[in-house]
Design a protein around this motif. Sequence first.
Motif, PDB file in Angstrom:
ATOM      1  N   ASN A 152      20.104 -40.642  59.844  1.00  0.00           N
ATOM      2  CA  ASN A 152      19.630 -41.469  58.569  1.00  0.00           C
ATOM      3  C   ASN A 152      20.682 -41.087  57.477  1.00  0.00           C
ATOM      4  N   ARG A 153      20.945 -39.800  57.064  1.00  0.00           N
ATOM      5  CA  ARG A 153      21.745 -39.265  56.192  1.00  0.00           C
ATOM      6  C   ARG A 153      23.129 -40.011  56.067  1.00  0.00           C
ATOM      7  N   ASN A 154      23.834 -39.887  57.598  1.00  0.00           N
ATOM      8  CA  ASN A 154      25.158 -40.578  57.471  1.00  0.00           C
ATOM      9  C   ASN A 154      24.949 -41.955  57.369  1.00  0.00           C
ATOM     10  N   VAL A 155      23.975 -42.655  58.040  1.00  0.00           N
ATOM     11  CA  VAL A 155      24.021 -44.189  57.653  1.00  0.00           C
ATOM     12  C   VAL A 155      24.014 -44.482  56.024  1.00  0.00           C
ATOM     13  N   ASP A 157      25.049 -42.304  53.691  1.00  0.00           N
ATOM     14  CA  ASP A 157      26.299 -42.004  53.057  1.00  0.00           C
ATOM     15  C   ASP A 157      27.313 -43.023  53.010  1.00  0.00           C
ATOM     16  N   LEU A 158      27.304 -43.938  54.282  1.00  0.00           N
ATOM     17  CA  LEU A 158      28.252 -44.890  54.447  1.00  0.00           C
ATOM     18  C   LEU A 158      27.935 -46.109  54.181  1.00  0.00           C
ATOM     19  N   ASP A 159      26.847 -46.137  53.387  1.00  0.00           N
ATOM     20  CA  ASP A 159      25.967 -47.392  53.097  1.00  0.00           C
ATOM     21  C   ASP A 159      26.148 -48.538  54.118  1.00  0.00           C
ATOM     22  N   GLU A 160      25.530 -48.253  55.260  1.00  0.00           N
ATOM     23  CA  GLU A 160      25.562 -49.130  56.645  1.00  0.00           C
ATOM     24  C   GLU A 160      24.277 -49.467  56.764  1.00  0.00           C
ATOM     25  N   ARG A 161      23.432 -49.295  55.731  1.00  0.00           N
ATOM     26  CA  ARG A 161      21.765 -49.669  56.152  1.00  0.00           C
ATOM     27  C   ARG A 161      21.524 -50.956  56.535  1.00  0.00           C
ATOM     28  N   ASP A 162      22.235 -51.788  56.042  1.00  0.00           N
ATOM     29  CA  ASP A 162      22.044 -53.493  56.515  1.00  0.00           C
ATOM     30  C   ASP A 162      22.535 -53.668  57.843  1.00  0.00           C
ATOM     31  N   GLN A 163      23.686 -53.027  58.488  1.00  0.00           N
ATOM     32  CA  GLN A 163      24.161 -53.149  59.514  1.00  0.00           C
ATOM     33  C   GLN A 163      23.770 -52.513  60.801  1.00  0.00           C
TER      34      GLN A 163
END
Length: 286
Positions: A152-155, A157-163
């Motif tokens: 979850n932190r990596n998602v 950090d990389l701002d990929e929560r929508d994808q």
Amino acid sequence: MNLLLDEVARATARLADAGAASPRADAEELAAAVHGVNRSELHKVADSAFDALFWEYVARREAGEPLQHITGRAFFRYLELRVGPGVFVPRPETEVMVGWALEALRDMDVQDPLVVDLGTGSAAIALSIALEAPRARVHAVEKDPTAYVHANRNVEDLDERDQVRLHLGDLGSALGEFDGSVDFVVSNPPYIPMSEWEYVPRDVRDHDPADALWGGGEDGLDAIRAVERTARRLLRPGGYVAVEHSDLQGNGVYWIFAEENGWRDVRNRRDLTNRDRFVTARLGVP
């Protein structure tokens, strides 16, 4: 020789004596982490900035602690990921499977492919697919709460929560709402048999989470059998699966994806050292 290079050379010798597989690279990565730079930027660090914390890191690496647990970061394809105790550290050999998956996705005649990553760990596979196939919608499953936090932190950090959507759950029963509609399933599940325990490197068996290593069953392939069943349930006809295994398990995994279960085009594929590393298959059209 400047102070930093001298210290890195001394650390390299210590790590070599301790049996590290890549002592120079480890010493440079530890120095880079201490100073907040990449290895390629070490020449920018001034002698006066050298930090004694480096030797604490070297001692931890000598004692067998994984490099990535000490630095808190792991590199995978084009990503820098946060890792630590409780999450499997992604390995370079998995990058080859992801590369194949990306090529297969590009060859598919699907505008917005639906991808599932089973046993995502740090989310390395899911995030790589999201970054390199930006039209893909990726759902990543992880059952371990600690690993899920790292993912979850990596998602975030990389701002990929929508994808990239994360799901806390077991890979054998997850995502029933997508049955029969997924274009691609990818997985690096646990696959080491317990009979191989003594041959597993100390920094792996003592620090990577047990559930990410030991695959279950005498042959270590129970988790891969679960991936096969889930992939068969999730995939649409014509959809693909790619699953990693050890370099000694290619034949066994090949036969898990049996033709009588609907699989077609089953192939063993090799890593950069020319060893069997992952199996791919396509779900047949009824």
